[in-house]
Design a protein around this motif. Structure first.
Motif, short mmCIF file in Angstrom:
data_model
loop_
_atom_site.label_atom_id
_atom_site.label_comp_id
_atom_site.label_asym_id
_atom_site.label_seq_id
_atom_site.Cartn_x
_atom_site.Cartn_y
_atom_site.Cartn_z
N CYS A 1 4.27 -2.29 -4.70
CA CYS A 1 5.12 -2.61 -5.85
C CYS A 1 4.63 -3.87 -6.53
CB CYS A 1 6.57 -2.87 -5.41
SG CYS A 1 7.37 -1.47 -4.61
N MET A 2 4.82 -3.93 -7.83
CA MET A 2 4.68 -5.19 -8.57
C MET A 2 6.07 -5.81 -8.63
SD MET A 2 1.88 -4.98 -11.51
CE MET A 2 0.17 -4.67 -11.09
N VAL A 3 6.19 -6.99 -8.03
CA VAL A 3 7.46 -7.69 -7.92
C VAL A 3 7.39 -8.97 -8.75
CG1 VAL A 3 9.09 -8.72 -6.30
CG2 VAL A 3 7.67 -6.80 -5.57
N LEU B 1 -13.07 7.56 -16.34
CA LEU B 1 -14.17 7.71 -15.39
C LEU B 1 -13.75 7.78 -13.93
CD1 LEU B 1 -16.64 5.19 -17.07
CD2 LEU B 1 -16.47 7.67 -17.40
N GLU B 2 -12.52 7.42 -13.60
CA GLU B 2 -12.05 7.51 -12.22
C GLU B 2 -10.55 7.74 -12.24
OE1 GLU B 2 -11.40 2.97 -10.80
OE2 GLU B 2 -13.50 3.52 -11.13
N PRO B 3 -9.97 8.19 -11.12
CA PRO B 3 -8.52 8.43 -11.11
C PRO B 3 -7.76 7.17 -11.50
CG PRO B 3 -9.54 9.38 -9.17
CD PRO B 3 -10.61 8.58 -9.84
N PRO B 4 -6.75 7.31 -12.37
CA PRO B 4 -5.97 6.12 -12.77
C PRO B 4 -5.28 5.49 -11.56
CG PRO B 4 -5.54 7.98 -14.23
CD PRO B 4 -6.33 8.52 -13.08
N ALA B 5 -5.21 4.16 -11.57
CA ALA B 5 -4.45 3.42 -10.55
C ALA B 5 -3.01 3.27 -11.04
CB ALA B 5 -5.07 2.05 -10.31
N LEU B 6 -2.07 3.60 -10.19
CA LEU B 6 -0.65 3.50 -10.54
C LEU B 6 0.06 2.61 -9.53
CD1 LEU B 6 1.86 6.25 -11.53
CD2 LEU B 6 2.31 4.87 -9.51
N ILE B 7 0.80 1.63 -10.01
CA ILE B 7 1.65 0.80 -9.16
C ILE B 7 3.01 0.68 -9.83
CG2 ILE B 7 1.96 -1.46 -8.04
CD1 ILE B 7 -1.07 -1.85 -8.27
N ARG B 8 4.05 0.94 -9.08
CA ARG B 8 5.41 0.89 -9.65
C ARG B 8 5.86 -0.56 -9.79
NH1 ARG B 8 4.58 4.61 -6.05
NH2 ARG B 8 4.67 6.80 -6.73
N ILE B 9 6.54 -0.83 -10.89
CA ILE B 9 7.08 -2.16 -11.17
C ILE B 9 8.53 -2.18 -10.74
CG2 ILE B 9 7.63 -3.84 -12.97
CD1 ILE B 9 5.25 -2.70 -14.57
N ARG C 1 3.58 -10.14 -8.36
CA ARG C 1 2.78 -10.10 -7.15
C ARG C 1 2.91 -8.71 -6.54
NH1 ARG C 1 3.45 -15.98 -4.07
NH2 ARG C 1 2.31 -17.16 -5.68
N ILE C 2 1.83 -8.25 -5.92
CA ILE C 2 1.84 -6.92 -5.32
C ILE C 2 2.24 -7.03 -3.85
CG2 ILE C 2 0.46 -4.89 -4.75
CD1 ILE C 2 -1.24 -5.45 -7.20
N LYS C 3 3.26 -6.28 -3.48
CA LYS C 3 3.75 -6.22 -2.11
C LYS C 3 3.95 -4.77 -1.70
CE LYS C 3 4.32 -10.70 -1.44
NZ LYS C 3 3.53 -11.41 -0.40
N LEU C 4 3.67 -4.45 -0.44
CA LEU C 4 4.07 -3.16 0.09
C LEU C 4 5.54 -3.28 0.49
CD1 LEU C 4 3.06 -0.28 0.96
CD2 LEU C 4 3.11 -1.20 3.29
N LEU C 5 6.40 -2.55 -0.21
CA LEU C 5 7.83 -2.64 0.03
C LEU C 5 8.38 -1.32 0.55
CD1 LEU C 5 9.26 -4.54 -3.09
CD2 LEU C 5 8.49 -5.48 -0.90
N GLY C 6 9.40 -1.44 1.37
CA GLY C 6 10.27 -0.32 1.68
C GLY C 6 11.56 -0.52 0.91
#
Length: 430
Positions: free
Chosen positions: A268-270, A419-427, A247-252
């Motif tokens: 983050c992917m949690v 075709l567009e900037p890559p999306a990056l999410i940290r695991i 699940r994607i969460k905005l984490l500190g």
């Protein structure tokens, strides 16, 4: 009977009115727990005639909160104006200069000026309390500074912004896009007319800077926090995260490492099985990990009149009982000088989503770039075929250095078929 503790309140918005209401409605219970009554004797706000739903009869009114903090006949000044500078900062400084304890809910003020204010409070021998500044009604400050004081904290992680958590929850449950959910959150009052402090991660970063200072016994340092928000999260990313078991969460996240302390706020992917992944809607959560206590999870409402007022009055009860704790958990001379680590030194796994032309050789080009930067793949998802058209390709990686990933993304973004900037999410396995 013991003399009442008198307080002057600067700021009569939602939280200020909530504090007056709580002190009135639970007066008997609060007096028993504080050992004496706690009474409001003075207030400062901009509009004297505004109906705040609470009686101001018998209270001395000040137009100027700084004058009130310096002059009012009160034992404690409560600052609920908000903002890192201006009247809020000047009122707190005036109170401390006058030798008055201060209670504040102002995370921006503490994140940016907390080191100097703590030294001022220490020199004056008075309390600077701020339970309400982080996670509303959740006793996160007391937990870190007092309840876990005997532990070495290895990491503290938090869902620290209810607006972002609400938006991400709705996007997941209702399969809607970010802009649509944000507009609804603004209509419902969960997001401000200008939501940038929330959705760009700044509010969460203010709170994380405070938690990091407490967790690791060092002066607060907001500029050392890496900050990213949720503007670029899409419904597609959220659906793919679910498919991958996240699940994607905005984490500190603030973590003690060998070379120093790393503090970062970003999506983050949690793992869906982790307790923090199940904290939804406007709720906040703080997870602390100590060497003797293990993992401690705190969850609750992170904002609103009632939860925030609850935290403010808890600090007032401590002051009434003459319980005094150094602002950052130890005297200034005992604080650590451990350095802050840059985001480029972060090591972890990543989720990448690319929109590419469906043609032969594209995947080989992308994986070749990753190979050149020492990044190995864990998995890949490619949905369907559409020769000559745009298709999403999702890659997850094994652990690698942030700096290497950033360099690889620049090369991938420059490929003709991307075709567009890559999306990056940290695991984050947490």
């Amino acid at each position: 009977m013991t003399r009442p503790l008198s307080i002057a309140v600067a700021g009569l918005g939602t939280v200020g009115a909530g504090v007056l209401t709580l002190l009135r409605d639970n007066a008997e219970l609060i007096a028993a727990r504080a050992g004496r009554p706690i009474i409001v004797t003075a207030v400062a706000a901009r509009d004297r005639n505004r109906d705040r739903g609470v009686s101001l009869e018998g209270l001395r009114w000040y137009e100027d909160p700084v004058a009130m903090a310096a002059e009012a006949r009160a034992d404690v000044v409560v600052e609920l104006i908000g903002g890192s500078d201006g009247p809020a900062r000047h009122a707190v400084e005036a109170a401390l200069n006058a030798g008055r304890p201060v209670v504040t809910a102002n995370k921006a003020l503490l994140a940016l000026h907390g080191a100097a204010l703590a030294q001022k409070a220490e020199a004056a021998g008075v309390t600077l309390a701020f339970e309400a500044a982080v996670a509303g009604g959740i006793p996160a400050i007391k937990a870190l500074r007092e309840g876990l004081a005997a532990n070495r904290i290895g990491r503290v992680t938090g869902i620290l912004n209810g607006t972002c958590n609400y938006i991400l929850t709705c996007m997941r449950d209702q399969k809607r896009e970010f802009g649509d959910v944000l507009a609804e959150a603004q209509r419902l009052g969960y997001a401000e007319a200008d939501p940038s402090f929330d959705i760009d991660g700044v509010d969460a970063a203010h709170k994380l800077a405070i938690l990091a200072a407490l967790a690791f016994g060092r002066p607060v340092e907001f500029d050392a926090v890496h900050v990213e928000g949720i503007r670029n999260i899409t419904a597609l990313d959220i659906a793919l995260a679910e498919e991958l078991g996240f699940r994607i969460k905005l984490l500190g996240i603030a973590q003690q490492e060998e070379a120093g302390v790393a503090a970062r706020v970003h999506p983050c992917m949690v793992p869906a099985s982790h307790p923090i992944a199940r904290v939804d809607g406007v709720f906040n959560a703080v997870v602390a990990e100590g060497d003797f206590v293990g993992r401690v999870v705190l969850e609750g409402r992170g904002a609103g009149a009632g939860p925030t007022a609850s935290a403010v009055v808890a600090d007032l009860i401590d002051i009434a009982r003459e319980r005094h704790t150094p602002v950052w958990g130890a005297d200034h001379a005992a604080l650590s000088a451990v350095p802050a680590l840059p985001m480029a030194s972060h090591h972890g796994a990543y989720y990448l989503r690319l929109m590419v032309l469906d043609r032969p050789g594209v995947i080989a080009d992308v994986t070749g770039v990753l190979r050149d930067h020492g990044i190995s793949l864990e998995s890949m998802i490619q949905r369907g075929r559409a020769p000559g058209e745009a298709v999403p390709v999702v890659l997850t990686t094994h652990g690698c250095q942030e700096a290497a990933m950033r360099d690889a993304l620049k090369r991938i973004a420059a490929l003709e078929a991307v075709l567009e900037p890559p999306a990056l999410i940290r695991i984050e396995t947490l």
